[in-house]
Design a protein around this motif. Structure first.
Motif, PDB file in Angstrom:
ATOM      1  N   PRO A  45       0.817  -1.217   0.000  1.00 29.66           N
ATOM      2  CA  PRO A  45       0.000   0.000   0.000  1.00 29.66           C
ATOM      3  C   PRO A  45       0.857   1.276   0.000  1.00 29.66           C
ATOM      4  O   PRO A  45       0.978   1.968   1.009  1.00 29.66           O
ATOM      5  CB  PRO A  45      -0.811  -0.122   1.287  1.00 29.66           C
ATOM      6  CG  PRO A  45       0.060  -0.921   2.197  1.00 29.66           C
ATOM      7  CD  PRO A  45       0.836  -1.858   1.314  1.00 29.66           C
ATOM      8  N   THR A  46       1.480   1.536  -1.121  1.00 25.06           N
ATOM      9  CA  THR A  46       2.303   2.735  -1.270  1.00 25.06           C
ATOM     10  C   THR A  46       2.293   3.140  -2.733  1.00 25.06           C
ATOM     11  O   THR A  46       1.854   2.378  -3.593  1.00 25.06           O
ATOM     12  CB  THR A  46       3.746   2.476  -0.782  1.00 25.06           C
ATOM     13  OG1 THR A  46       4.463   3.714  -0.776  1.00 25.06           O
ATOM     14  CG2 THR A  46       4.476   1.492  -1.660  1.00 25.06           C
ATOM     15  N   ALA A  47       2.795   4.317  -3.006  1.00 26.06           N
ATOM     16  CA  ALA A  47       2.906   4.761  -4.397  1.00 26.06           C
ATOM     17  C   ALA A  47       3.937   3.894  -5.111  1.00 26.06           C
ATOM     18  O   ALA A  47       5.004   3.615  -4.568  1.00 26.06           O
ATOM     19  CB  ALA A  47       3.313   6.224  -4.454  1.00 26.06           C
ATOM     20  N   ILE A  48       3.609   3.469  -6.305  1.00 29.95           N
ATOM     21  CA  ILE A  48       4.531   2.643  -7.081  1.00 29.95           C
ATOM     22  C   ILE A  48       5.213   3.536  -8.104  1.00 29.95           C
ATOM     23  O   ILE A  48       4.596   4.016  -9.047  1.00 29.95           O
ATOM     24  CB  ILE A  48       3.775   1.484  -7.787  1.00 29.95           C
ATOM     25  CG1 ILE A  48       2.949   0.678  -6.791  1.00 29.95           C
ATOM     26  CG2 ILE A  48       4.758   0.599  -8.538  1.00 29.95           C
ATOM     27  CD1 ILE A  48       3.717   0.101  -5.628  1.00 29.95           C
ATOM     28  N   ASN A  49       6.501   3.767  -7.868  1.00 26.43           N
ATOM     29  CA  ASN A  49       7.297   4.557  -8.799  1.00 26.43           C
ATOM     30  C   ASN A  49       8.524   3.742  -9.200  1.00 26.43           C
ATOM     31  O   ASN A  49       8.699   2.611  -8.755  1.00 26.43           O
ATOM     32  CB  ASN A  49       7.673   5.905  -8.178  1.00 26.43           C
ATOM     33  CG  ASN A  49       8.385   5.738  -6.842  1.00 26.43           C
ATOM     34  OD1 ASN A  49       9.035   4.731  -6.585  1.00 26.43           O
ATOM     35  ND2 ASN A  49       8.248   6.738  -5.979  1.00 26.43           N
ATOM     36  N   ASP A  50       9.365   4.329 -10.019  1.00 22.12           N
ATOM     37  CA  ASP A  50      10.541   3.599 -10.493  1.00 22.12           C
ATOM     38  C   ASP A  50      11.449   3.169  -9.340  1.00 22.12           C
ATOM     39  O   ASP A  50      12.003   2.072  -9.363  1.00 22.12           O
ATOM     40  CB  ASP A  50      11.329   4.431 -11.500  1.00 22.12           C
ATOM     41  CG  ASP A  50      10.607   4.572 -12.831  1.00 22.12           C
ATOM     42  OD1 ASP A  50       9.471   4.058 -12.967  1.00 22.12           O
ATOM     43  OD2 ASP A  50      11.160   5.207 -13.742  1.00 22.12           O
ATOM     44  N   MET A  51      11.600   4.017  -8.327  1.00 26.31           N
ATOM     45  CA  MET A  51      12.462   3.669  -7.194  1.00 26.31           C
ATOM     46  C   MET A  51      11.927   2.431  -6.473  1.00 26.31           C
ATOM     47  O   MET A  51      12.698   1.556  -6.086  1.00 26.31           O
ATOM     48  CB  MET A  51      12.591   4.849  -6.227  1.00 26.31           C
ATOM     49  CG  MET A  51      13.575   4.586  -5.109  1.00 26.31           C
ATOM     50  SD  MET A  51      15.262   4.203  -5.677  1.00 26.31           S
ATOM     51  CE  MET A  51      15.733   5.730  -6.417  1.00 26.31           C
ATOM     52  N   PHE A  52      10.627   2.355  -6.285  1.00 25.00           N
ATOM     53  CA  PHE A  52      10.019   1.178  -5.666  1.00 25.00           C
ATOM     54  C   PHE A  52      10.329  -0.062  -6.505  1.00 25.00           C
ATOM     55  O   PHE A  52      10.685  -1.115  -5.966  1.00 25.00           O
ATOM     56  CB  PHE A  52       8.499   1.351  -5.540  1.00 25.00           C
ATOM     57  CG  PHE A  52       7.809   0.140  -4.984  1.00 25.00           C
ATOM     58  CD1 PHE A  52       7.625   0.005  -3.623  1.00 25.00           C
ATOM     59  CD2 PHE A  52       7.363  -0.879  -5.816  1.00 25.00           C
ATOM     60  CE1 PHE A  52       7.004  -1.130  -3.091  1.00 25.00           C
ATOM     61  CE2 PHE A  52       6.742  -2.009  -5.306  1.00 25.00           C
ATOM     62  CZ  PHE A  52       6.567  -2.132  -3.943  1.00 25.00           C
TER      63      PHE A  52
END
Length: 83
Positions: A45-52
């Motif tokens: 449950p978090t924002a999914i960005n390239d770093m993730f």
């Protein structure tokens, strides 16, 4: 709406990982990595960005390498097997 978001997440994971993958002879690991990162992305449950995605990819590869044998291990085994 949720399915559209999940589809976008899956597509982004595939794009990022395929752009960064350098183990070309290990397509089996690529497929497993994609499955792992997609599962992480869809269940976290978090924002999914390239770093993730990068961090999840590193987590997968770290888990895979935890059972590998280093050159030092091989040298030690060779010393132990010499009579």
């Amino acid at each position: 709406m949720s399915n559209d978001v999940n589809t976008q997440i899956k597509e982004r994971v595939v794009d990022v990982i395929k752009d960064e993958w350098v183990l070309f002879e290990r397509k089996d690991l690529l497929d497993d990595c994609l499955d792992f990162v997609i599962e992480e992305a869809l269940t976290t449950p978090t924002a999914i960005n390239d770093m993730f995605i990068y961090k999840s990819m590193i987590k997968f590869l770290s888990n895979q390498s935890s059972d590998t044998i280093s050159s030092k291990d091989i040298d030690e085994m060779a010393k132990g097997s010499v009579c």
